[in-house]
Design an enzyme around this catalytic site. Sequence first.
Site, mmCIF file in Angstrom:
data_model
loop_
_atom_site.group_PDB
_atom_site.id
_atom_site.type_symbol
_atom_site.label_atom_id
_atom_site.label_comp_id
_atom_site.label_asym_id
_atom_site.label_seq_id
_atom_site.Cartn_x
_atom_site.Cartn_y
_atom_site.Cartn_z
ATOM 1 N N ASN A 142 53.205 18.322 50.920
ATOM 2 C CA ASN A 142 54.661 18.351 50.713
ATOM 3 C C ASN A 142 55.170 19.643 50.089
ATOM 4 O OD1 ASN A 142 54.908 15.727 51.682
ATOM 5 N ND2 ASN A 142 54.470 14.850 49.670
ATOM 6 N N GLY A 144 54.620 23.764 50.627
ATOM 7 C CA GLY A 144 54.015 24.959 51.192
ATOM 8 C C GLY A 144 54.650 26.211 50.593
ATOM 9 N N LEU A 247 47.960 36.010 44.779
ATOM 10 C CA LEU A 247 48.507 36.250 46.118
ATOM 11 C C LEU A 247 48.888 37.712 46.297
ATOM 12 C CD1 LEU A 247 50.686 33.066 46.749
ATOM 13 C CD2 LEU A 247 48.350 33.524 47.436
ATOM 14 N N GLU A 371 49.963 32.987 53.161
ATOM 15 C CA GLU A 371 50.198 33.959 52.071
ATOM 16 C C GLU A 371 51.685 34.294 51.939
ATOM 17 O OE1 GLU A 371 47.912 35.306 50.089
ATOM 18 O OE2 GLU A 371 45.996 35.140 51.131
#
Length: 392
Positions: A142, A144, A247, A371
């Site tokens: 749920n 992203g 990230l 990413e």
Amino acid sequence: MSVDLFQSPDYYNLDDLLTEEHKLVREATREWVKREVSPIIEDAAQEAKFPNQLLSGLAEIGAFGPYIPEEYGGAGLDQISYGLIMQEIERGDSGIRSTASVQSSLVMYPIFKYGTEEQRLKYLPKLASGELIGCFGLTEPNHGSNPGGMETRYKDMGDHYLLNGAKLWISNSPFADIAVVWAKNEEDRIHGLIVERGMEGFSTPETHHKWSLRASATGELIFDNVKVPKENLLPNKSGLGAPLGCLDSARYGIAWGVIGSAMDCYDTALRYSKERIQFGKPIASFQLQQKKLAEMITEITKAQLLTWRLGVLRNEGRATTAQISMAKRNNVEMALNIAREARQVLGAMGITGDYSIMRHMMNLESVITYEGTHDIHLLITGMDITGIPAFK
Ligand code: TGC
Ligand code: FAD
């Protein structure tokens, strides 16, 4: 199996900007890709199997932790060498680069940056040598683009933590030995935890039927009352900034990596256009094909310059998240456009596995989403230049 005839384009003599070490690292990676990846990658992608025989080679060329200090088993290289390694591996296949990115920037980096000295010594040398393979669990079914909403939680049970929740779309999860998992505590604060394969209640089902990154294994991470030892918490940073900090490093590697895919598509299309005869002439002699090829090399050259400069800024510790977003977004779109154009230069042959172009094109459909999606990176630039976040 076709022979790998790749010749790297360098239209603006960018090699002049590289050190001898950069060039050596790049050549070693390029040779390894030609020798070990190119001969087997098409079959691996067709069969949707991660070629795990490549893991020891990836470790040997320094692709696991290129910039992690040597005392922890890393290669101790600078950011440009790291970028060049990613470029050359992705020239072979984005899925193989994914494995190297995840291991280096999403598993080794958080342990190095946010872990204790005991955790560094326990895990980093084994991750660098490929004895252990890791994965990174941030995305959930749920949540992203909005990882801050994550539902995976851990509770302090006194002598251990109890972890519950699920992660989805996790590269390497089906075969990883450890997972760096991001979860909220009872105060709603996000922390990283190292979860090891074999812990009771931890499972990693594989996600099948992908049309993209077929040579990369993707799966879930399911935590059903998993008892995680307290010494497995990464103590030195909490909050969403902790995973987002990892990230930055992985997105930087992607910005370089996709130049590799683009170069491979361009090089293949250029060679084919000079060999393929239609209407009695090589198709390279037609203006419409030249336009495609000229635009490809222009865009590759611009991306190479952008990324080299970003590498210098990273080496100086000055690259911002927004600068990295711009490069990731620009370069992935550039590579995807080149793959689509190059595919057309090859006509029907472009859809076959005899050439790498269609595989790169399908891979890049994942790279443009993971990413941080193309839209999210645009919004990061928008926020940076206006000062106004437009996510919510
Ligand atoms: P926001 O309020 O902006 O930020 C929350 C806190 O984080 C800090 N921060 C950062 N810190 C370090 N590095 C960064 N890059 C940072 N960006 C933000 C920020 O300062 C703040 O700190 P604090 O102390 O004030 O709490 O967060 P938001 O919830 O509004 O979200 C912003 C947004 C949308 C940009 C962010 O959530 C985002 O980047 N979403 C995209 C998610 C994503 O990229 N997921 C990737 C999953 S991993 C993956 O795909 C691996 S694929 C691997 C492969 O196979 O190669
Ligand atoms: P969503 O967030 O549901 O987005 C759907 C669409 O809505 C997108 O177009 C998006 O741009 C758009 N959108 C969302 N929010 C906004 C907004 N505020 N404004 C405008 N548009 C918006 N994750 C991991 O944690 N670890 C991994 O190892 C990993 N590997 C992956 C491997 C593969 C092959 C793939 C495909 C994904 C992987 N991911 C991984 C997950 C990846 O990071 C997410 O898919 C990505 O962050 C997007 O999330 P989502 O797919 O849920 O899309």
